[in-house]
Scaffold this motif. Sequence first.
Motif, PDB file in Angstrom:
ATOM      1  N   GLN A  82       0.892  -1.046  -0.100  1.00 37.38           N
ATOM      2  CA  GLN A  82      -0.178   0.077   0.155  1.00 37.38           C
ATOM      3  C   GLN A  82       0.963   1.366  -0.128  1.00 37.38           C
ATOM      4  OE1 GLN A  82      -3.428   0.257   0.022  1.00 37.38           O
ATOM      5  NE2 GLN A  82      -3.021   2.460  -0.518  1.00 37.38           N
ATOM      6  N   MET A  83       0.720   2.049  -0.875  1.00 33.15           N
ATOM      7  CA  MET A  83       1.365   3.269  -1.185  1.00 33.15           C
ATOM      8  C   MET A  83       0.773   4.590  -1.030  1.00 33.15           C
ATOM      9  SD  MET A  83       4.154   1.877  -4.386  1.00 33.15           S
ATOM     10  CE  MET A  83       2.762   2.134  -5.491  1.00 33.15           C
ATOM     11  N   ASN A  84       0.916   5.552   0.081  1.00 35.74           N
ATOM     12  CA  ASN A  84       0.159   6.700   0.146  1.00 35.74           C
ATOM     13  C   ASN A  84       1.215   7.833   0.216  1.00 35.74           C
ATOM     14  OD1 ASN A  84      -2.034   5.200   0.641  1.00 35.74           O
ATOM     15  ND2 ASN A  84      -1.598   5.011   2.965  1.00 35.74           N
ATOM     16  N   SER A  85       0.519   9.052  -0.006  1.00 39.74           N
ATOM     17  CA  SER A  85       1.314  10.093  -0.188  1.00 39.74           C
ATOM     18  C   SER A  85       2.375   9.946  -1.143  1.00 39.74           C
ATOM     19  CB  SER A  85       1.936  10.440   1.173  1.00 39.74           C
ATOM     20  OG  SER A  85       0.929  10.831   2.355  1.00 39.74           O
ATOM     21  N   LEU A  86       2.106   9.507  -2.445  1.00 37.96           N
ATOM     22  CA  LEU A  86       3.135   9.196  -3.499  1.00 37.96           C
ATOM     23  C   LEU A  86       3.970  10.495  -3.769  1.00 37.96           C
ATOM     24  CD1 LEU A  86       1.271   6.548  -5.322  1.00 37.96           C
ATOM     25  CD2 LEU A  86       3.639   6.107  -4.339  1.00 37.96           C
ATOM     26  N   LYS A  87       5.142  10.467  -4.143  1.00 35.07           N
ATOM     27  CA  LYS A  87       5.923  11.613  -4.581  1.00 35.07           C
ATOM     28  C   LYS A  87       6.495  11.193  -5.975  1.00 35.07           C
ATOM     29  CE  LYS A  87       7.643  12.279  -0.008  1.00 35.07           C
ATOM     30  NZ  LYS A  87       8.967  12.287   1.007  1.00 35.07           N
ATOM     31  N   PRO A  88       6.907  12.268  -6.730  1.00 33.06           N
ATOM     32  CA  PRO A  88       7.420  11.895  -8.110  1.00 33.06           C
ATOM     33  C   PRO A  88       8.590  10.905  -8.137  1.00 33.06           C
ATOM     34  CG  PRO A  88       6.905  14.199  -7.760  1.00 33.06           C
ATOM     35  CD  PRO A  88       6.682  13.505  -6.639  1.00 33.06           C
ATOM     36  N   GLU A  89       9.171  10.933  -6.926  1.00 35.53           N
ATOM     37  CA  GLU A  89      10.658  10.333  -6.837  1.00 35.53           C
ATOM     38  C   GLU A  89      10.219   8.782  -6.374  1.00 35.53           C
ATOM     39  OE1 GLU A  89      10.108  13.021  -5.309  1.00 35.53           O
ATOM     40  OE2 GLU A  89      10.889  12.852  -3.230  1.00 35.53           O
ATOM     41  N   ASP A  90       9.065   8.383  -6.409  1.00 37.73           N
ATOM     42  CA  ASP A  90       8.391   7.052  -6.217  1.00 37.73           C
ATOM     43  C   ASP A  90       8.433   6.333  -7.376  1.00 37.73           C
ATOM     44  OD1 ASP A  90       6.405   7.974  -3.450  1.00 37.73           O
ATOM     45  OD2 ASP A  90       8.494   7.199  -3.349  1.00 37.73           O
ATOM     46  N   THR A  91       8.365   7.196  -8.617  1.00 36.16           N
ATOM     47  CA  THR A  91       8.271   6.481  -9.976  1.00 36.16           C
ATOM     48  C   THR A  91       9.252   5.523 -10.398  1.00 36.16           C
ATOM     49  OG1 THR A  91       7.090   8.621 -11.070  1.00 36.16           O
ATOM     50  CG2 THR A  91       8.003   7.120 -12.388  1.00 36.16           C
ATOM     51  N   ALA A  92       8.841   4.575 -10.722  1.00 35.02           N
ATOM     52  CA  ALA A  92       9.641   3.272 -10.717  1.00 35.02           C
ATOM     53  C   ALA A  92       8.973   1.964 -11.359  1.00 35.02           C
ATOM     54  CB  ALA A  92      10.656   3.012  -9.662  1.00 35.02           C
ATOM     55  N   VAL A  93       9.585   1.112 -11.683  1.00 34.56           N
ATOM     56  CA  VAL A  93       8.885  -0.136 -12.037  1.00 34.56           C
ATOM     57  C   VAL A  93       9.237  -1.221 -10.498  1.00 34.56           C
ATOM     58  CG1 VAL A  93       9.127  -2.403 -13.220  1.00 34.56           C
ATOM     59  CG2 VAL A  93       9.470  -0.330 -14.374  1.00 34.56           C
ATOM     60  N   TYR A  94       8.039  -1.387 -10.179  1.00 30.98           N
ATOM     61  CA  TYR A  94       8.166  -2.080  -8.726  1.00 30.98           C
ATOM     62  C   TYR A  94       7.889  -3.555  -9.186  1.00 30.98           C
ATOM     63  CZ  TYR A  94       7.521   2.271  -6.252  1.00 30.98           C
ATOM     64  OH  TYR A  94       7.716   3.422  -5.807  1.00 30.98           O
ATOM     65  N   TYR A  95       8.924  -4.287  -8.370  1.00 29.23           N
ATOM     66  CA  TYR A  95       9.015  -5.765  -8.599  1.00 29.23           C
ATOM     67  C   TYR A  95       8.948  -6.415  -7.145  1.00 29.23           C
ATOM     68  CZ  TYR A  95      11.774  -4.785 -12.790  1.00 29.23           C
ATOM     69  OH  TYR A  95      12.079  -4.129 -13.867  1.00 29.23           O
ATOM     70  N   GLN A 118       4.863  -0.987 -13.630  1.00 34.09           N
ATOM     71  CA  GLN A 118       5.180   0.469 -13.725  1.00 34.09           C
ATOM     72  C   GLN A 118       4.067   1.223 -12.558  1.00 34.09           C
ATOM     73  OE1 GLN A 118       7.570   2.035 -15.595  1.00 34.09           O
ATOM     74  NE2 GLN A 118       7.022   3.712 -14.065  1.00 34.09           N
ATOM     75  N   VAL A 119       4.878   2.108 -11.851  1.00 32.71           N
ATOM     76  CA  VAL A 119       4.223   3.137 -11.148  1.00 32.71           C
ATOM     77  C   VAL A 119       4.643   4.642 -11.624  1.00 32.71           C
ATOM     78  CG1 VAL A 119       3.777   4.041  -8.789  1.00 32.71           C
ATOM     79  CG2 VAL A 119       3.839   1.699  -9.026  1.00 32.71           C
ATOM     80  N   THR A 120       3.886   5.353 -12.010  1.00 39.34           N
ATOM     81  CA  THR A 120       4.399   6.736 -12.468  1.00 39.34           C
ATOM     82  C   THR A 120       3.564   7.898 -11.593  1.00 39.34           C
ATOM     83  OG1 THR A 120       4.485   5.866 -14.653  1.00 39.34           O
ATOM     84  CG2 THR A 120       4.389   8.415 -14.306  1.00 39.34           C
ATOM     85  N   VAL A 121       4.249   8.781 -10.918  1.00 38.85           N
ATOM     86  CA  VAL A 121       3.561   9.790 -10.088  1.00 38.85           C
ATOM     87  C   VAL A 121       3.859  11.002 -10.772  1.00 38.85           C
ATOM     88  CG1 VAL A 121       3.597  10.822  -7.680  1.00 38.85           C
ATOM     89  CG2 VAL A 121       4.067   8.305  -8.010  1.00 38.85           C
TER      90      VAL A 121
END
Length: 123
Positions: A82-95, A118-121
């Motif tokens: 669970q990812m909250n308060s997402l920031k641009p620096e969280d942009t990445a492919v998550y494995y 892929q997660v893009t913020v």
Amino acid sequence: QVQLVESGGGLVQVGGSLRLSCGASRGTLSSYAMGWFRQAPGKEREFVAAISWSGGIAYYTDSVKGRFTISRDNAKNTVYLQMNSLKPEDTAVYYCAAGSYSGVTGPDEYDYWGQGTQVTVSS
């Protein structure tokens, strides 16, 4: 042996939330300690969070503490991030990854990997 499949990625605005899921198309996740990693373009794969076999102990990298929560439901053979308060620096492919040792943070310490989501913020 286990085959991992991630889902739940997407495009979200700054401050938004996403929940990633990691299931097994083959095998049983309860036999493994689980971890989440991410890799942004041009960067190395980095540890995000890990959880023990029973789900009783969780570990996080400092940059996501208080914002991300890892959990697992062994009855559903699924691990969540669970990812909250997402920031641009969280942009990445998550494995997601499965391994034999709980709480380890190095990619080489995990035996099985999913294909990534892929997660893009956006700001």
